[in-house]
Design an enzyme around this catalytic site. Structure first.
Site, PDB file in Angstrom:
ATOM      1  N   TRP A 229      -0.625  -3.483  -2.819  1.00 48.05           N
ATOM      2  CA  TRP A 229       0.413  -2.490  -3.097  1.00 48.05           C
ATOM      3  C   TRP A 229      -0.086  -1.066  -2.947  1.00 48.05           C
ATOM      4  O   TRP A 229       0.610  -0.210  -2.398  1.00 48.05           O
ATOM      5  CB  TRP A 229       1.019  -2.724  -4.485  1.00 48.05           C
ATOM      6  CG  TRP A 229       2.073  -3.789  -4.394  1.00 48.05           C
ATOM      7  CD1 TRP A 229       1.976  -5.091  -4.790  1.00 48.05           C
ATOM      8  CD2 TRP A 229       3.359  -3.653  -3.794  1.00 48.05           C
ATOM      9  NE1 TRP A 229       3.122  -5.769  -4.471  1.00 48.05           N
ATOM     10  CE2 TRP A 229       3.996  -4.921  -3.865  1.00 48.05           C
ATOM     11  CE3 TRP A 229       4.036  -2.591  -3.202  1.00 48.05           C
ATOM     12  CZ2 TRP A 229       5.284  -5.134  -3.373  1.00 48.05           C
ATOM     13  CZ3 TRP A 229       5.322  -2.820  -2.713  1.00 48.05           C
ATOM     14  CH2 TRP A 229       5.932  -4.070  -2.796  1.00 48.05           C
TER      15      TRP A 229
ATOM     16  N   ASP B  84       1.779   3.446 -10.280  1.00 43.78           N
ATOM     17  CA  ASP B  84       2.729   2.364 -10.021  1.00 43.78           C
ATOM     18  C   ASP B  84       2.417   1.259 -11.023  1.00 43.78           C
ATOM     19  O   ASP B  84       1.399   0.583 -10.931  1.00 43.78           O
ATOM     20  CB  ASP B  84       2.553   1.874  -8.581  1.00 43.78           C
ATOM     21  CG  ASP B  84       3.471   0.702  -8.233  1.00 43.78           C
ATOM     22  OD1 ASP B  84       4.167   0.190  -9.120  1.00 43.78           O
ATOM     23  OD2 ASP B  84       3.472   0.302  -7.050  1.00 43.78           O
TER      24      ASP B  84
ATOM     25  N   LYS C 133      10.160  -7.346 -11.914  1.00 44.20           N
ATOM     26  CA  LYS C 133       8.989  -8.134 -12.272  1.00 44.20           C
ATOM     27  C   LYS C 133       8.889  -8.378 -13.781  1.00 44.20           C
ATOM     28  O   LYS C 133       8.641  -9.489 -14.216  1.00 44.20           O
ATOM     29  CB  LYS C 133       7.719  -7.452 -11.762  1.00 44.20           C
ATOM     30  CG  LYS C 133       7.704  -7.294 -10.242  1.00 44.20           C
ATOM     31  CD  LYS C 133       6.448  -6.615  -9.759  1.00 44.20           C
ATOM     32  CE  LYS C 133       6.493  -6.368  -8.261  1.00 44.20           C
ATOM     33  NZ  LYS C 133       6.604  -7.586  -7.456  1.00 44.20           N
TER      34      LYS C 133
END
Length: 362
Positions: free
Chosen positions: A105, A176, A200
């Site tokens: 990511w 993040d 999530k």
């Protein structure tokens, strides 16, 4: 109803109590005669839902009063574009953005940021196969970066920060936290921006949360679309356009549910115990292996590999037969992955551990 345990990395498991409440309110929310999906986002019914969700999230994370909470669209990957579009204007152009590359990511994030600014990879775990967080003393930070970006939990690679990075001077720290927000205590005041896709650990896909310090709202590049300009979104109380109303509603139910359970501190206690049980089972012998350095192992996303990977399909078929779902690893890394977010009950982890032991024994 068939009892299953859903280990998907996202969209992911939601608390059963939240789904039951949403089902009960589906056709008629609190006597309004409307489903939340039918409400005007500017009507008093939905405004009350939005305000309660915002207040509960602020309480759960102890968000200081000089931070705005934005309910936005575009997902975590979309916000990876919006962060440089909203912050690169802090410095003369072309600005430099510092990145710590710890997995899939953060790699996607820095690739996207290169569209709008210069990128300095201050540290990278790529050489180790993204199995650790590079120690902070090895980072090569810029002297005048627009901000420092980290992904504090790598969903695919299973690497999690166990410390809060320090920054140089007035450089904002951007994190993040998509796959572990609300799973552990966070000192929001040490970050300039925290963002997270909701699908999530919070709610349905379609909602992205942004927590941003007030002084960082006015640095958008001229090319930033107006509907994604943080200042404009903040001034409109996240109602600049039609927000993802139903996703906000479900997120609000999750926030209220977490408060009833005891808040983030209780979630962290539970998550430590769940992760301990699963890692102990994986480490018991060499039939399974987790490649991440023990001090950087994620509590939320636990990738693992079978010693004999020709057994992968057999392992997954047996797991599915026992109601243990979505254990296949991400296509980019293979193997297996168990995501044990807040909503995964400890009974699910016990069931997975029992199956791990049984399969290895056979």
């Amino acid at each position: 109803m068939t009892q299953v345990f859903n280990f998907s990395a996202g969209p992911a498991v939601l608390p059963k109590e939240v789904l039951q409440q949403a089902a009960a309110e589906m056709l008629d929310w609190h006597g309004s005669g409307m489903s939340v999906m039918e409400m005007s986002h500017r009507g008093p019914e939905f405004i009350s839902i939005y305000e309660q969700a915002e207040a509960d999230l602020r309480e759960l994370l102890n968000v200081p009063s000089n931070y705005e909470i934005l309910f936005m669209q575009g997902g975590g990957l979309g916000e990876n574009s919006l962060v440089p579009l909203n912050l690169a204007g802090r410095k003369p152009q072309p600005a430099t953005i510092d990145f710590v590359q710890t997995g899939s990511w953060s790699s996607k994030s820095l690739k996207e940021a290169r569209r709008y600014a210069n990128v300095n990879i201050a540290a990278s775990g790529e050489a180790s196969g993204f199995t650790t967080v590079p120690p902070q003393e090895s980072w090569k930070l810029s002297s005048d970066a627009a901000y420092l970006h980290v992904c504090t939990n790598e969903t695919i690679d299973g690497v999690e920060f166990n410390f809060v990075p320090t920054v140089q001077g007035e450089t904002p720290l951007v994190a993040d936290m998509s796959s572990h927000i609300l799973s552990r205590a966070v000192d929001v005041s040490k970050y300039g921006v925290i963002f997270a896709g909701a699908q999530k650990n919070i709610g349905p896909a379609g909602l992205t949360l942004v927590i941003v310090r007030d002084d960082l709202l006015d640095h958008a590049l001229p090319i930033c679309p107006g509907v994604f300009n943080w200042r404009a979104v903040a001034d409109a109380d996240s109602m600049l356009n039609t927000p993802p109303t139903y996703a906000i509603y479900i997120a609000g139910l999750v926030f209220a549910h977490l408060k009833r359970l005891g808040g983030v501190a209780e979630m962290e206690r539970r998550n430590i115990e769940k992760a301990r049980l699963l890692y102990e089972a994986l480490d018991a012998d060499d039939f399974y292996r987790n490649r991440v350095a023990p001090d950087c192992r994620s509590r939320m996303n636990i990738p693992f590999y079978l010693r004999d990977e020709s057994l992968n399909d057999q392992f997954l078929a047996g797991a599915k037969a026992r109601g243990l779902l979505q254990l296949k690893g991400h296509k980019s890394v293979g193997g297996m992955r168990a995501s044990i977010y807040n909503a995964m009950p400890i009974e699910g982890v016990h069931a997975l551990v029992d199956y791990l032991n049984e399969f290895a024994g056979r």
